[in-house]
Design a protein around this motif. Structure first.
Motif: not given
Length: 365
Positions: A163-173
Protein backbone atom coordinates in the motif's frame (compact mmCIF):
# COMPACT_ATOMS: atom_id res chain seq x y z
CA UNK A 1 -0.66 -18.98 -23.52
CA UNK A 2 0.66 -21.47 -20.95
CA UNK A 3 -1.44 -22.08 -17.87
CA UNK A 4 -2.63 -18.64 -16.73
CA UNK A 5 0.48 -16.88 -18.08
CA UNK A 6 0.40 -15.24 -21.47
CA UNK A 7 3.76 -15.54 -23.20
CA UNK A 8 4.26 -13.83 -26.55
CA UNK A 9 6.79 -14.93 -29.14
CA UNK A 10 10.22 -13.85 -27.93
CA UNK A 11 13.75 -14.05 -29.23
CA UNK A 12 16.27 -16.33 -27.55
CA UNK A 13 17.82 -13.25 -25.94
CA UNK A 14 14.61 -12.22 -24.14
CA UNK A 15 13.31 -14.54 -21.46
CA UNK A 16 9.52 -14.76 -20.85
CA UNK A 17 10.06 -13.33 -17.36
CA UNK A 18 11.42 -10.10 -18.81
CA UNK A 19 8.37 -9.62 -21.02
CA UNK A 20 6.05 -10.13 -18.05
CA UNK A 21 7.81 -7.74 -15.66
CA UNK A 22 9.14 -4.98 -17.90
CA UNK A 23 6.01 -2.83 -17.71
CA UNK A 24 5.51 -3.04 -13.96
CA UNK A 25 5.47 0.49 -12.53
CA UNK A 26 6.26 -0.60 -8.98
CA UNK A 27 7.98 -3.86 -8.07
CA UNK A 28 8.94 -5.35 -4.71
CA UNK A 29 12.00 -7.59 -4.71
CA UNK A 30 11.78 -9.71 -1.58
CA UNK A 31 14.45 -11.97 -0.11
CA UNK A 32 12.36 -15.01 0.79
CA UNK A 33 14.78 -17.32 2.62
CA UNK A 34 16.22 -14.75 4.97
CA UNK A 35 19.81 -13.74 5.61
CA UNK A 36 21.51 -12.31 2.54
CA UNK A 37 18.94 -13.51 -0.01
CA UNK A 38 18.09 -9.98 -1.11
CA UNK A 39 21.72 -9.42 -2.18
CA UNK A 40 21.32 -12.19 -4.76
CA UNK A 41 18.54 -10.13 -6.34
CA UNK A 42 20.72 -7.08 -6.93
CA UNK A 43 21.48 -8.00 -10.56
CA UNK A 44 17.73 -7.90 -11.25
CA UNK A 45 17.33 -4.67 -9.29
CA UNK A 46 19.95 -2.90 -11.41
CA UNK A 47 18.42 -4.22 -14.61
CA UNK A 48 15.03 -2.82 -13.62
CA UNK A 49 16.38 0.62 -12.60
CA UNK A 50 18.74 0.68 -15.61
CA UNK A 51 21.77 0.96 -13.29
CA UNK A 52 20.47 4.23 -11.83
CA UNK A 53 19.27 3.56 -8.27
CA UNK A 54 17.04 6.13 -6.62
CA UNK A 55 15.07 6.27 -3.41
CA UNK A 56 11.52 4.89 -3.69
CA UNK A 57 10.67 7.39 -0.92
CA UNK A 58 11.50 10.39 -3.11
CA UNK A 59 8.82 12.33 -4.96
CA UNK A 60 11.29 12.54 -7.83
CA UNK A 61 11.38 8.76 -8.27
CA UNK A 62 10.88 7.84 -11.90
CA UNK A 63 9.30 4.65 -13.17
CA UNK A 64 9.86 1.91 -12.64
CA UNK A 65 9.93 2.11 -8.87
CA UNK A 66 11.78 -0.85 -7.37
CA UNK A 67 11.52 -1.57 -3.65
CA UNK A 68 13.75 -3.95 -1.69
CA UNK A 69 12.68 -6.16 1.22
CA UNK A 70 14.06 -9.14 3.10
CA UNK A 71 13.02 -11.76 5.61
CA UNK A 72 15.36 -10.68 8.38
CA UNK A 73 17.47 -12.90 10.61
CA UNK A 74 18.69 -9.84 12.49
CA UNK A 75 18.26 -10.18 16.24
CA UNK A 76 15.43 -8.05 17.66
CA UNK A 77 14.60 -6.54 14.29
CA UNK A 78 11.53 -4.73 15.58
CA UNK A 79 13.62 -2.81 18.13
CA UNK A 80 15.71 -1.18 15.39
CA UNK A 81 15.30 2.37 14.12
CA UNK A 82 12.81 2.96 11.34
CA UNK A 83 9.13 3.28 10.49
CA UNK A 84 7.08 0.21 11.41
CA UNK A 85 4.81 -1.15 8.69
CA UNK A 86 2.33 -3.71 9.89
CA UNK A 87 3.16 -5.97 12.84
CA UNK A 88 6.57 -7.31 11.77
CA UNK A 89 8.26 -4.88 9.35
CA UNK A 90 10.82 -2.13 9.90
CA UNK A 91 11.86 0.34 7.21
CA UNK A 92 15.65 0.07 7.53
CA UNK A 93 17.45 3.21 6.32
CA UNK A 94 21.10 4.07 6.82
CA UNK A 95 20.25 7.76 6.99
CA UNK A 96 18.33 7.04 10.22
CA UNK A 97 21.62 6.05 11.84
CA UNK A 98 23.84 8.89 10.64
CA UNK A 99 23.18 11.08 13.68
CA UNK A 100 21.94 8.36 16.02
CA UNK A 101 22.95 8.26 19.65
CA UNK A 102 23.25 5.29 21.99
CA UNK A 103 25.30 2.13 21.78
CA UNK A 104 22.51 0.09 20.23
CA UNK A 105 21.51 2.70 17.68
CA UNK A 106 24.74 3.54 15.86
CA UNK A 107 26.43 1.96 12.89
CA UNK A 108 29.30 1.11 15.22
CA UNK A 109 26.98 -1.44 16.82
CA UNK A 110 27.11 -3.45 13.58
CA UNK A 111 30.74 -2.99 12.59
CA UNK A 112 32.57 -5.92 10.99
CA UNK A 113 35.23 -5.95 13.71
CA UNK A 114 32.63 -6.98 16.28
CA UNK A 115 32.26 -10.36 14.60
CA UNK A 116 29.20 -12.51 14.11
CA UNK A 117 26.47 -12.32 15.37
CA UNK A 118 26.95 -8.77 16.69
CA UNK A 119 27.77 -7.48 13.19
CA UNK A 120 24.74 -9.15 11.63
CA UNK A 121 22.36 -6.62 10.09
CA UNK A 122 22.50 -7.20 6.30
CA UNK A 123 19.57 -4.90 5.60
CA UNK A 124 21.31 -1.95 7.24
CA UNK A 125 24.65 -2.76 5.62
CA UNK A 126 22.98 -2.83 2.19
CA UNK A 127 21.24 0.52 2.75
CA UNK A 128 24.60 1.95 3.85
CA UNK A 129 26.26 0.59 0.70
CA UNK A 130 23.70 2.33 -1.51
CA UNK A 131 24.24 5.60 0.37
CA UNK A 132 28.02 5.47 0.08
CA UNK A 133 28.20 4.12 -3.48
CA UNK A 134 25.64 6.40 -5.13
CA UNK A 135 26.25 9.79 -3.56
CA UNK A 136 23.86 9.69 -0.63
CA UNK A 137 20.87 7.94 -2.25
CA UNK A 138 18.45 6.85 0.45
CA UNK A 139 17.41 3.27 -0.36
CA UNK A 140 15.40 1.62 2.42
CA UNK A 141 15.42 -2.13 2.91
CA UNK A 142 12.16 -3.40 4.38
CA UNK A 143 13.13 -5.86 7.11
CA UNK A 144 10.51 -8.48 8.00
CA UNK A 145 11.32 -9.88 11.44
CA UNK A 146 11.56 -13.66 11.35
CA UNK A 147 11.86 -13.85 15.14
CA UNK A 148 8.47 -12.19 15.60
CA UNK A 149 6.31 -13.48 12.79
CA UNK A 150 3.92 -16.11 11.58
CA UNK A 151 2.21 -16.45 8.20
CA UNK A 152 -0.68 -14.06 8.84
CA UNK A 153 1.43 -11.30 10.46
CA UNK A 154 3.86 -11.49 7.55
CA UNK A 155 1.01 -11.15 5.06
CA UNK A 156 -0.25 -8.09 6.94
CA UNK A 157 3.16 -6.40 6.79
CA UNK A 158 3.53 -7.22 3.09
CA UNK A 159 0.19 -5.52 2.50
CA UNK A 160 1.42 -2.43 4.36
CA UNK A 161 4.50 -2.12 2.13
CA UNK A 162 2.41 -2.78 -0.97
CA UNK A 163 0.00 0.00 0.00
CA UNK A 164 2.80 2.44 0.86
CA UNK A 165 4.48 2.07 -2.53
CA UNK A 166 1.60 1.05 -4.81
CA UNK A 167 3.31 -2.27 -5.56
CA UNK A 168 2.01 -4.03 -8.67
CA UNK A 169 4.46 -6.94 -8.81
CA UNK A 170 6.38 -8.97 -6.26
CA UNK A 171 9.44 -11.10 -7.05
CA UNK A 172 10.66 -13.49 -4.39
CA UNK A 173 14.44 -13.80 -4.36
CA UNK A 174 15.88 -17.14 -3.27
CA UNK A 175 19.65 -17.51 -2.94
CA UNK A 176 19.41 -21.27 -3.22
CA UNK A 177 16.74 -23.61 -4.55
CA UNK A 178 14.69 -24.86 -1.60
CA UNK A 179 11.82 -22.53 -2.55
CA UNK A 180 11.16 -24.91 -5.45
CA UNK A 181 10.77 -28.01 -3.29
CA UNK A 182 7.60 -30.00 -3.83
CA UNK A 183 7.67 -31.54 -0.37
CA UNK A 184 8.08 -35.23 -1.18
CA UNK A 185 11.88 -35.15 -1.46
CA UNK A 186 14.02 -37.11 0.97
CA UNK A 187 16.27 -34.11 1.63
CA UNK A 188 14.63 -30.72 1.96
CA UNK A 189 17.39 -28.30 2.95
CA UNK A 190 16.38 -25.29 5.03
CA UNK A 191 12.88 -25.14 3.64
CA UNK A 192 11.03 -23.40 6.47
CA UNK A 193 11.83 -19.74 5.82
CA UNK A 194 11.06 -19.98 2.10
CA UNK A 195 7.79 -21.81 2.77
CA UNK A 196 6.81 -19.18 5.35
CA UNK A 197 7.34 -16.40 2.82
CA UNK A 198 5.53 -18.19 0.01
CA UNK A 199 2.51 -18.91 2.21
CA UNK A 200 2.43 -15.28 3.35
CA UNK A 201 2.59 -13.98 -0.23
CA UNK A 202 0.01 -16.48 -1.50
CA UNK A 203 -3.14 -14.45 -0.68
CA UNK A 204 -1.80 -11.19 -2.13
CA UNK A 205 -3.74 -10.19 -5.24
CA UNK A 206 -0.84 -8.89 -7.30
CA UNK A 207 1.50 -10.42 -9.86
CA UNK A 208 3.89 -12.84 -8.18
CA UNK A 209 7.12 -14.40 -9.46
CA UNK A 210 10.06 -16.39 -8.10
CA UNK A 211 13.77 -15.88 -8.85
CA UNK A 212 16.18 -18.66 -7.81
CA UNK A 213 19.96 -18.55 -8.12
CA UNK A 214 22.66 -20.74 -6.63
CA UNK A 215 21.89 -24.33 -7.51
CA UNK A 216 24.23 -26.65 -5.53
CA UNK A 217 25.24 -23.96 -3.04
CA UNK A 218 23.23 -25.62 -0.26
CA UNK A 219 23.71 -28.88 1.58
CA UNK A 220 21.02 -31.45 2.25
CA UNK A 221 19.21 -30.85 -1.02
CA UNK A 222 19.45 -32.63 -4.36
CA UNK A 223 20.00 -30.86 -7.65
CA UNK A 224 18.30 -33.76 -9.40
CA UNK A 225 15.15 -33.14 -7.37
CA UNK A 226 15.33 -29.46 -8.31
CA UNK A 227 15.60 -30.29 -12.01
CA UNK A 228 12.65 -32.66 -11.75
CA UNK A 229 10.65 -29.95 -10.03
CA UNK A 230 11.53 -27.47 -12.78
CA UNK A 231 10.12 -29.95 -15.27
CA UNK A 232 6.94 -30.35 -13.23
CA UNK A 233 6.47 -26.58 -12.98
CA UNK A 234 7.17 -26.28 -16.71
CA UNK A 235 4.24 -28.62 -17.42
CA UNK A 236 2.03 -26.21 -15.48
CA UNK A 237 3.25 -23.31 -17.63
CA UNK A 238 5.18 -21.76 -14.76
CA UNK A 239 8.79 -21.89 -16.00
CA UNK A 240 9.72 -18.42 -17.27
CA UNK A 241 13.30 -18.87 -18.41
CA UNK A 242 16.87 -19.02 -17.20
CA UNK A 243 19.81 -16.62 -17.53
CA UNK A 244 23.41 -16.72 -16.39
CA UNK A 245 25.22 -14.11 -14.32
CA UNK A 246 28.27 -12.79 -16.18
CA UNK A 247 31.06 -10.66 -14.75
CA UNK A 248 30.66 -8.08 -17.53
CA UNK A 249 27.09 -7.18 -16.49
CA UNK A 250 26.81 -3.88 -14.60
CA UNK A 251 24.32 -5.36 -12.17
CA UNK A 252 26.66 -8.24 -11.42
CA UNK A 253 29.53 -5.82 -10.79
CA UNK A 254 27.36 -3.96 -8.27
CA UNK A 255 26.26 -7.24 -6.68
CA UNK A 256 29.86 -8.32 -6.18
CA UNK A 257 30.82 -4.91 -4.81
CA UNK A 258 27.86 -4.86 -2.42
CA UNK A 259 28.78 -8.27 -1.03
CA UNK A 260 32.43 -7.22 -0.71
CA UNK A 261 31.46 -4.23 1.42
CA UNK A 262 28.66 -5.76 3.50
CA UNK A 263 30.53 -8.34 5.62
CA UNK A 264 30.76 -11.13 3.02
CA UNK A 265 31.75 -13.73 5.61
CA UNK A 266 28.11 -13.75 6.70
CA UNK A 267 26.89 -15.36 3.47
CA UNK A 268 28.29 -18.67 2.28
CA UNK A 269 25.78 -19.01 -0.55
CA UNK A 270 26.57 -15.64 -2.12
CA UNK A 271 30.30 -16.32 -1.67
CA UNK A 272 29.93 -19.49 -3.72
CA UNK A 273 27.88 -17.78 -6.42
CA UNK A 274 30.50 -15.06 -6.78
CA UNK A 275 33.30 -17.65 -6.86
CA UNK A 276 31.49 -19.37 -9.73
CA UNK A 277 31.10 -16.03 -11.55
CA UNK A 278 34.90 -15.60 -11.23
CA UNK A 279 35.37 -19.00 -12.88
CA UNK A 280 36.35 -21.10 -9.88
CA UNK A 281 35.59 -24.81 -10.06
CA UNK A 282 35.64 -27.82 -7.79
CA UNK A 283 36.64 -28.07 -4.13
CA UNK A 284 37.41 -24.41 -3.66
CA UNK A 285 36.96 -22.35 -0.50
CA UNK A 286 36.05 -18.73 -1.36
CA UNK A 287 38.32 -16.32 0.56
CA UNK A 288 35.27 -14.43 1.84
CA UNK A 289 34.28 -17.33 4.10
CA UNK A 290 37.67 -18.63 5.22
CA UNK A 291 36.97 -17.34 8.71
CA UNK A 292 33.93 -19.61 9.02
CA UNK A 293 33.90 -23.25 10.01
CA UNK A 294 33.86 -24.37 6.37
CA UNK A 295 36.38 -26.47 4.47
CA UNK A 296 37.01 -26.44 0.72
CA UNK A 297 36.32 -30.17 0.76
CA UNK A 298 32.75 -29.36 1.79
CA UNK A 299 32.06 -27.29 -1.32
CA UNK A 300 32.02 -27.91 -5.06
CA UNK A 301 32.02 -24.63 -6.96
CA UNK A 302 30.56 -24.92 -10.45
CA UNK A 303 28.98 -22.90 -13.24
CA UNK A 304 25.41 -23.96 -12.40
CA UNK A 305 25.63 -21.67 -9.37
CA UNK A 306 25.51 -18.65 -11.69
CA UNK A 307 22.18 -19.57 -13.30
CA UNK A 308 18.98 -17.71 -12.40
CA UNK A 309 15.71 -19.57 -12.84
CA UNK A 310 12.47 -17.59 -13.15
CA UNK A 311 9.03 -18.98 -12.27
CA UNK A 312 5.43 -17.89 -12.03
CA UNK A 313 4.82 -18.18 -8.28
CA UNK A 314 1.20 -19.26 -8.68
CA UNK A 315 2.39 -22.27 -10.66
CA UNK A 316 4.99 -23.09 -8.00
CA UNK A 317 2.28 -22.95 -5.33
CA UNK A 318 0.05 -25.21 -7.42
CA UNK A 319 2.91 -27.69 -7.86
CA UNK A 320 3.88 -27.87 -4.18
CA UNK A 321 2.13 -30.17 -1.72
CA UNK A 322 -0.12 -29.09 1.18
CA UNK A 323 -0.24 -25.40 0.30
CA UNK A 324 -3.89 -25.18 1.43
CA UNK A 325 -3.35 -26.99 4.73
CA UNK A 326 -5.10 -24.91 7.41
CA UNK A 327 -2.44 -25.41 10.08
CA UNK A 328 0.32 -24.38 7.66
CA UNK A 329 -1.36 -21.21 6.44
CA UNK A 330 -2.15 -20.13 10.00
CA UNK A 331 1.19 -21.11 11.59
CA UNK A 332 2.06 -18.57 14.30
CA UNK A 333 5.82 -18.87 13.90
CA UNK A 334 8.54 -20.74 12.03
CA UNK A 335 8.68 -23.54 14.59
CA UNK A 336 4.95 -24.24 14.30
CA UNK A 337 5.18 -24.22 10.51
CA UNK A 338 8.09 -26.67 10.42
CA UNK A 339 6.42 -28.98 12.94
CA UNK A 340 3.26 -29.11 10.85
CA UNK A 341 5.26 -29.70 7.67
CA UNK A 342 7.01 -32.67 9.30
CA UNK A 343 3.65 -34.03 10.44
CA UNK A 344 2.32 -33.89 6.89
CA UNK A 345 5.41 -35.67 5.56
CA UNK A 346 5.13 -38.37 8.21
CA UNK A 347 1.44 -38.80 7.46
CA UNK A 348 2.36 -39.54 3.83
CA UNK A 349 5.17 -41.92 4.89
CA UNK A 350 8.00 -39.62 3.82
CA UNK A 351 11.39 -39.99 5.50
CA UNK A 352 14.01 -37.24 5.67
CA UNK A 353 17.57 -38.42 4.97
CA UNK A 354 20.53 -36.08 5.54
CA UNK A 355 23.24 -35.93 2.88
CA UNK A 356 25.30 -33.34 1.06
CA UNK A 357 24.76 -31.76 -2.35
CA UNK A 358 25.70 -33.20 -5.73
CA UNK A 359 23.76 -36.33 -4.82
CA UNK A 360 21.88 -38.99 -6.72
CA UNK A 361 18.16 -38.57 -7.34
CA UNK A 362 16.10 -39.11 -4.20
CA UNK A 363 13.11 -41.32 -3.65
CA UNK A 364 9.61 -39.95 -3.89
CA UNK A 365 6.22 -41.28 -2.94
Amino acid sequence: VRGSIRIVNLSMFKQPFYDLIKNSKSTLLLGCGGGYDIFAGLPLYFELVENKPCSPLSSKTTNPKVVLGNLSFTKNTLSKRGEKLGPVCVETRFVSYLNAEGDDDTMNSYHEKLGWPKNYYPELHLSKWFYETFGGVDVPIYSFALDATGVEKLTESYRAVIEKHGIETIVLIDAGIDSVLKGDEEAIGTYGEDLLTILAVKPLEIKKYLYCVGISTEGNISEFDFLENVSGITKLGGYLGCVGLHSSMEGVKYYIDAMKNCIPANSGINAQIIAAIRGEFGKHLPPEIKTRNVQGEDLFINHFMTLIYFFDLESVIKYRLWMDDKLLITAKDLNALENRFRELRQKDNLVTVSYTHLTLPTKRI
